[in-house]
Motif scaffolding. Structure first.
Motif, PDB file in Angstrom:
ATOM      1  N   SER A 142       0.842  -1.192   0.000  1.00  0.00           N
ATOM      2  CA  SER A 142       0.000   0.000   0.000  1.00  0.00           C
ATOM      3  C   SER A 142       0.875   1.239   0.000  1.00  0.00           C
ATOM      4  O   SER A 142       2.047   1.191   0.389  1.00  0.00           O
ATOM      5  N   SER A 144      -0.071   3.925   1.737  1.00  0.00           N
ATOM      6  CA  SER A 144      -0.269   4.563   3.035  1.00  0.00           C
ATOM      7  C   SER A 144      -0.499   3.473   4.079  1.00  0.00           C
ATOM      8  O   SER A 144      -0.857   2.341   3.742  1.00  0.00           O
ATOM      9  N   ALA A 145      -0.282   3.818   5.333  1.00  0.00           N
ATOM     10  CA  ALA A 145      -0.445   2.849   6.420  1.00  0.00           C
ATOM     11  C   ALA A 145      -1.864   2.938   6.962  1.00  0.00           C
ATOM     12  O   ALA A 145      -2.246   3.962   7.527  1.00  0.00           O
ATOM     13  N   VAL A 153       1.279  -4.091   9.928  1.00  0.00           N
ATOM     14  CA  VAL A 153       1.714  -3.063   8.983  1.00  0.00           C
ATOM     15  C   VAL A 153       3.218  -2.838   9.139  1.00  0.00           C
ATOM     16  O   VAL A 153       3.707  -2.601  10.247  1.00  0.00           O
ATOM     17  N   GLN A 154       3.940  -2.928   8.032  1.00  0.00           N
ATOM     18  CA  GLN A 154       5.398  -2.783   8.049  1.00  0.00           C
ATOM     19  C   GLN A 154       5.821  -1.780   6.974  1.00  0.00           C
ATOM     20  O   GLN A 154       5.446  -1.917   5.810  1.00  0.00           O
ATOM     21  N   ARG A 155       6.583  -0.776   7.354  1.00  0.00           N
ATOM     22  CA  ARG A 155       7.104   0.170   6.365  1.00  0.00           C
ATOM     23  C   ARG A 155       8.169  -0.522   5.531  1.00  0.00           C
ATOM     24  O   ARG A 155       9.100  -1.131   6.071  1.00  0.00           O
ATOM     25  N   LEU A 156       8.041  -0.425   4.223  1.00  0.00           N
ATOM     26  CA  LEU A 156       8.983  -1.083   3.322  1.00  0.00           C
ATOM     27  C   LEU A 156      10.113  -0.162   2.899  1.00  0.00           C
ATOM     28  O   LEU A 156      11.274  -0.418   3.152  1.00  0.00           O
ATOM     29  N   GLU A 158      11.013   4.113   1.250  1.00  0.00           N
ATOM     30  CA  GLU A 158      10.681   5.401   0.659  1.00  0.00           C
ATOM     31  C   GLU A 158      10.966   5.336  -0.841  1.00  0.00           C
ATOM     32  O   GLU A 158      11.858   4.608  -1.278  1.00  0.00           O
ATOM     33  N   ASN A 258       5.924   6.486   0.541  1.00  0.00           N
ATOM     34  CA  ASN A 258       6.391   5.237   1.151  1.00  0.00           C
ATOM     35  C   ASN A 258       5.525   4.072   0.692  1.00  0.00           C
ATOM     36  O   ASN A 258       4.325   4.232   0.448  1.00  0.00           O
ATOM     37  N   TRP A 260       4.148   0.388   2.015  1.00  0.00           N
ATOM     38  CA  TRP A 260       3.902  -0.338   3.260  1.00  0.00           C
ATOM     39  C   TRP A 260       3.477  -1.758   2.927  1.00  0.00           C
ATOM     40  O   TRP A 260       2.738  -1.983   1.959  1.00  0.00           O
ATOM     41  N   LEU A 262       1.323  -4.942   4.093  1.00  0.00           N
ATOM     42  CA  LEU A 262       0.196  -5.278   4.963  1.00  0.00           C
ATOM     43  C   LEU A 262      -0.009  -6.785   4.978  1.00  0.00           C
ATOM     44  O   LEU A 262       0.026  -7.434   3.928  1.00  0.00           O
ATOM     45  N   ALA A 281      10.457  -7.687   1.559  1.00  0.00           N
ATOM     46  CA  ALA A 281      10.782  -6.328   2.008  1.00  0.00           C
ATOM     47  C   ALA A 281      12.211  -5.952   1.646  1.00  0.00           C
ATOM     48  O   ALA A 281      12.470  -4.855   1.123  1.00  0.00           O
TER      49      ALA A 281
END
Length: 299
Positions: A142, A144-145, A153-156, A158, A258, A260, A262, A281
């Motif tokens: 996604s 957005s988170a 939810v994990q930030r992957l 930028e 960013n 994310w 999911l 990731a």
């Protein structure tokens, strides 16, 4: 109670359709209907109510979802326990916005399948976030988170976006030295009422109110820019695939977003999915860095 019947029940509950569940399961709709009827007979209650919109769960059906999902998780855990420790196999379905699906995931999937010969990856490019509660995908990417839903939810990574135009278009139209100059140029962008995430509202950064050509697809927008129809905001990681494009006003328009990852909260205990998520990731981060570096090497 047969686990396979519960598996079919869950597919119908998630897809709200016998035919859609059949496609998911690889069987025809009539077989799905018979298996649901068999489960209803065993339980002694109707599980679905047929409506014009599809198959809706009855109260009995709603009560069965949680234990059926518990059985599903147990079956998945048992299957994982029998797999070889040395590799990762089976099917992985990833839902992603089409920019990521077109320009990042194909080469990442190729590398992952080469590293794990028993792995099969399905890429679902969608103009929205895949619904993990309905099991449309095993994991979703996604822009957005989300702050709702039972999700991990994990930030992957930028990534950057740039205003760009095709080289011949830029050579044949008035020079662009400031944002004000953009008013004399055609713009390419998203269809306003089909922007499913506020992070995709790129056009506002240009100061131009509307696009001459618009699409809900990043790839269609890219092809329109490539054809010389106008200027548009494009992913930096996609530009090396279209060498005819040139960045415009790089010092005045700089967008950063960013990605994310999911996952459904119930999958946290899955060692296989944890390993796949970790590898996915890492590869996404590396591929974005590689492609964005290529863009500036060629600038």
């Amino acid at each position: 109670m047969d686990w396979d019947d519960l598996r079919i029940f869950l597919a119908v509950a998630r897809d709200e359709s016998l035919s859609a569940a059949g496609r998911r399961l690889g069987m025809d709709a009539s077989t799905v209907g018979r298996r649901v009827a068999r489960l209803e007979s065993a339980i002694g209650s109707a599980l679905f109510l047929k409506t014009p919109q599809g198959y809706a769960l009855t109260e009995a059906g709603e009560r069965l979802v949680a234990p059926a999902e518990t059985a599903e998780q147990a079956a998945q855990a048992a299957a994982e326990a029998t797999r070889r420790e040395a590799g990762i196999s089976g099917q992985l379905r990833i839902g992603a916005p089409d920019g990521c699906a077109n320009y990042l995931l194909p080469q990442i999937a190729s590398a992952m399948c080469a590293a794990h010969p028993g792995l099969e990856i399905q890429i679902v490019a969608q103009p929205r976030v895949a619904n993990l509660s309905r099991r449309e995908a095993d994991m979703a990417i996604s822009v957005s988170a989300p702050d709702t839903g039972r999700l991990v939810v994990q930030r992957l990574s930028e990534y950057r976006l740039h205003l760009a135009g095709q080289a011949d278009y830029l050579a044949g139209h008035p020079p662009i030295r400031s944002l004000d100059d953009l008013k004399r140029h055609a713009m390419i962008g998203y269809i306003p009422d089909m922007i499913f995430d506020r992070e995709l509202d790129y056009l506002s950064a240009t100061g131009v109110a509307s696009a001459v050509i618009s699409s809900n697809s990043v790839s269609v927008q890219m092809q329109a820019i490539r054809a010389g129809a106008g200027l548009g905001i494009v992913h930096g990681f996609a530009m090396p695939f279209v060498p005819e494009l040139r960045p415009v006003l790089g010092d005045q328009i700089a967008l950063t977003r960013n990605f994310w990852l999911l996952r459904h909260a119930d999958d946290r205990a899955s060692r296989r999915l944890n390993l796949l998520a970790e590898e996915l990731a890492g590869r996404i981060r590396q591929e974005i860095q590689r492609l964005e570096a290529l863009l500036w090497q060629g600038a």
